[in-house]
Every structure is written in C-alpha cells, then in structure tokens.
Design an enzyme around this catalytic site. Structure first.
Site, PDB file in Angstrom:
ATOM      1  N   GLY A  61       0.827  -1.196   0.000  1.00 31.37           N
ATOM      2  CA  GLY A  61       0.000   0.000   0.000  1.00 31.37           C
ATOM      3  C   GLY A  61       0.861   1.245   0.000  1.00 31.37           C
ATOM      4  N   GLY A  84       2.436   2.384   5.489  1.00 34.04           N
ATOM      5  CA  GLY A  84       3.527   1.446   5.736  1.00 34.04           C
ATOM      6  C   GLY A  84       4.394   1.872   6.909  1.00 34.04           C
ATOM      7  CD  GLU A 109       2.318   4.904  -5.771  1.00 36.25           C
ATOM      8  OE1 GLU A 109       2.463   3.776  -6.252  1.00 36.25           O
ATOM      9  OE2 GLU A 109       1.998   5.115  -4.589  1.00 36.25           O
ATOM     10  CB  CYS A 138       2.961  -1.015  -6.991  1.00 37.43           C
ATOM     11  SG  CYS A 138       1.707  -1.191  -5.711  1.00 37.43           S
ATOM     12  CD  GLN A 183      -6.326   6.566  -6.037  1.00 32.56           C
ATOM     13  OE1 GLN A 183      -5.967   6.871  -4.898  1.00 32.56           O
ATOM     14  NE2 GLN A 183      -5.547   6.756  -7.083  1.00 32.56           N
TER      15      GLN A 183
END
Length: 479
Positions: A225, A230, A383, A281, A328
C-alpha cells in the site's frame, strides 16, 4: 440483497446485522454487496482461529500442503470466467486483465506447491563438538493487509509462501475489493485447506488493520500500500518485535534511448502506464525520452493512446476501465485540472472525465499524456495512481538516470536500448528494486520483488521469501 460474510475459522461468520460498508461497481456505482465492517473482536476471533489451527497445519508435510494449492489452482481455472466477472465488477479492470490476474493467482499457488520439497535445514560440521544441524520452523500466525488494485494476485503473493511454510494466516482485504478475496478463500477451503488456516476479516484499516498489526499473537505482517500507512505499520510492529515486509509506493521511470526500438517502446509505455487504469505499483509513472527521438516517439505514443477505448470492464472491446474509487477519481481530476495553469506541462491527449450513456456515475477518466513537464512538477514527485503519464525530454543517459533517481521512491525502473554498455550502466546506476530492460511491468512469482527508499523493504516472491516465514533452530548434538 444477501450480505457477504467473513471467513472466520474457515466458515462463514458474522453478518451485516451489525455495521457494514458498501462494495460498489466503479463503472456504474451500483451496489454489489454489503460486507461486515470488522471490529477488534472480529480480528481477535480470526487470530484465535488461526492460532488454534496452527499446530495441526504445521504438523503435516509441506508436500501435503502443496497439494491443497494444486487443487485450488485447478478450481480457480475452472471458475475463471465467473471469478473474472466478479473481479471486474468490484475493481473495474477489463475482463481480459481480470482473467490474467486470476491466472497469475493460480500460477503463484502452483509455484509454491513446487517449492514444497525445498523446505529443509542444513548440516554444519563443527570439529570437536559432535554434530550440528538446523531445522526450519514456521513462525505461527501471520497476517497481511492488501490493496484494491490487484486483490487476487497480491493475495496469492502473501498467503502462498506463508501457508506452504506451515504458518496460518489472517488476511484483511481492501474495503472496495473484498469479494474476490472472500471467494478465493472459500475455494481454498473447498480444495482441502483445514478450518482456521486461512481467515479473512473485512473492515477498515483504522480498526481491523490496526488491530491485526497490534495483535500479540501475529508474528509477521506483510503490507502492500501507500508509504504513510507502511510507516505506521512499521512503528506498531516494532513494539511487538514482529517481522515486517513493506511493498509501498512507486514512481517508476521509463528511459527511452535514441537507439531503442520505438514501436516496442511505445507499446511498452502504453501498457506499462494504462494497464489497470494506471493503478499498478510498478506502472510507468515517469517517461524520460532522448530529445533526438522525442518528437517521433511522442507522436507514436499519442496516436496509440488515442486509440484506447475507455469503458465498462465487462464490455468485450474495453481497453481501460474506470478508476477504482471516488477518492482516486477526485485526486486525478484535481491533479489534471492544475497542470497547465500551474505551468506543470502541456496536455497533449486526454485530460477529461468522459460521460458514458447508460453507465451511471462511473469513475472514468481519459488516458492522459502531459509533455514539457518541468523537473519540480507534482507529476514527477508524487505517486500518481491513475491514467496520467508525464513526459520529460533528456539529452543523454547520464541526465536520464540522474532525473530518474531524484524520486523518493525506488520500486521499479526500465531502460529501452540495444546498447550493452547503456544496459549495464542503467542496471548498475538506477536506484530501484527491480529493473527491466526493453520491457516493463511484468513481475513473475519466481523472482524477488520489492523496493528501496520509500518504496519499502523486504521482498515478495521467489524461493528466498520462504525464509521470511520460517525460524531457524540450531541443534548441537554430542554422543
């Protein structure tokens, strides 16, 4: 509507008589299911079930455990069309991509079935002290928290090495994509996985996820994730001396040299960026092109992107489905809206949220290309999890590598060239956990996968991952 139920102790338990959350189709926003919002008590029950099942599962041979995987892989293939439709409806990806992901799940199970016979210790000669040897023991209860972008495949990556090593498991799926995970867990039970060996608890990260990480009986946490979550997991796990694997964010650069096969590189950039609506990812998230070939490359790329058909993943001719969720969707809209007014580039393709008749309020966004992107742009720093590709021209490979390495992330990178010296330079100097040459995106279960810097630590896949789920016990024997 019948509520889905959590898999606790290998059987359906819990119901939507309590608090639930909705699982919706991102192409239409229609309600698919209501799933229990797992509590601390639900997590405790799942961990208790895994703990109770541990001794029995650990005591059978790895080969017997592998045969459960083998049967489950066959059942998944038999039901692939049904499962692909479910995955597409909850995640949004086209059916072809859903089938590919389920095939990947089966392949992961079969790969670890094949590794079952490699679980062994070592003999260590120690002069004057008799015999010494090591044995490998499973850790106990392990757990994983997984994302919504590749729920089936990443489930396989997490559970397979843990279970084949003799551990039991608790899985927390993403809130927007739990249905395929619950169904796959049921298939594993049908294939012979004993009750309690694999448990699925649905719920939020704040409650179910954090409770799982805090549980004193969970010995290892594997998380895929975003980086902030994290870091939080790493902090919580440290207090319990738990093992942790973190596969976090990525902002993968793709470098196209002036001697590259441009047709192949264009196809690689389109698939590498817009596969799964850019929600991968290891997607191509930054494109660096030598200025001597940039005009031709960008023209071909623009032509290819404009041919992509955006639509409901259940439609046969769809190339790219919707974004998975409202958050998103709003993020991508906001990001694109500010590109030109903030001087962060020039939109040369896409840039809008199209409206599709009969598809409701789906989270669709056009595949978008942005050229003339400055080095300090958000598009290169963050990202960007969606169908947006920034393009930067560079003079040479030195400049490309320098720009590629400026990111805080280091998950993957690719270099496209025919020159062996350039290949060597890229492989040695690019700061990433996986480097592709003349390809991008594909990750096989046979090879280690993971990142550096803020992309996390530890590795998924490959034979070495088994050591992450085993303790080494040393025995010294003198007769």
């Amino acid at each position: 509507m019948v509520a889905m139920k959590m898999q606790i102790n290998g059987k359906a338990a819990g119901s939507c008589g309590g608090e639930c959350f909705d699982v919706r189709n991102p192409a239409t926003c229609e309600l698919l299911e209501q799933v229990p919002r797992g509590t601390e008590e639900d997590v405790a029950l799942a961990v208790e079930a895994a703990l109770s099942a541990f001794e029995g599962w650990a005591s059978i041979s790895p080969q017997q455990r592998g045969m459960v995987f083998y049967r489950a892989a066959g059942l998944v293939r038999q039901r692939k069309e049904e499962l692909a439709a479910l995955l597409t409806q909850e995640q949004g990806k086209p059916l072809a991509e859903a089938r590919n992901e389920l095939e990947g799940f089966s392949h992961v199970l079969e790969y670890y079935c094949g590794l079952a016979g490699s679980l062994r210790g070592d003999f260590i000669p120690v002069t004057g002290n008799g015999y010494s040897f090591t044995v490998k023991k499973p850790l106990g209860v392990c757990a994983a928290i997984i994302p919504w972008n590749m729920p089936a495949l990443i489930m396989g990556w997490k559970i397979a090495p843990a279970l084949i090593s003799g551990n039991t498991f608790v899985l927390k799926p993403a809130s927007s994509t739990p249905l395929t995970n619950l169904t796959l867990a049921s298939i594993l039970n049908e294939a012979g996985l004993p009750a309690g060996v694999l448990n699925v608890v649905t719920g939020s990260g704040e409650i179910a996820g954090e409770s799982l990480v805090r549980s004193p009986d969970v010995r290892k946490i594997s998380f895929t994730g975003e980086s902030g979550t994290g870091k939080r997991i790493s902090e919580l796990a440290a207090s319990g001396m738990k093992r942790v694997t973190l596969e976090l964010g990525g902002s993968d650069p793709m470098i196209v040299c002036d001697d590259a096969n441009l047709e192949s590189a264009v196809a690689g950039a389109i698939r590498g960026r817009f596969y799964n609506c850019g929600q991968t990812c290891t997607a191509v998230k930054r494109l660096y092109v030598f200025e001597s070939v940039a005009r031709e490359f960008i023209r071909k790329l623009e032509e290819g992107v404009k041919r992509l058909k955006v639509g409901n993943g259940l439609d046969k001719d769809t190339d790219m489905g919707p974004l998975n969720n409202h958050s998103q969707f709003e993020y991508i809209k906001e990001l694109v809206a500010g590109i030109e007014e903030k001087g962060e580039g020039r939109i040369i393709a896409g840039g809008k949220a199209p409206s599709f008749k009969g598809m409701g309020k789906g989270y669709f966004f056009e595949p978008t290309l942005v050229s003339d992107v400055p080095g300090d742009s958000r598009l290169l720093k963050e990202e960007v999890f969606g169908p947006l590709l920034p393009i930067v021209t560079v003079r040479n490979l030195d400049e490309a590598i320098e720009e590629a390495n400026r990111s805080i992330y280091g998950l993957g990178a690719s270099i496209w060239t025919k020159d062996l010296d350039r290949i060597r330079m890229g492989c040695e100097q690019l700061n990433a956990g996986i480097i592709w040459v003349n390809q991008h995106l594909k990750v096989a279960p046979e090879v280690p996968f993971g990142g550096v810097k803020e992309s996390g630590f530890g590795r998924e896949n490959g034979p070495d991952i088994l050591s992450e789920y085993l303790e080494t016990r040393t025995i010294m024997l003198k007769t």
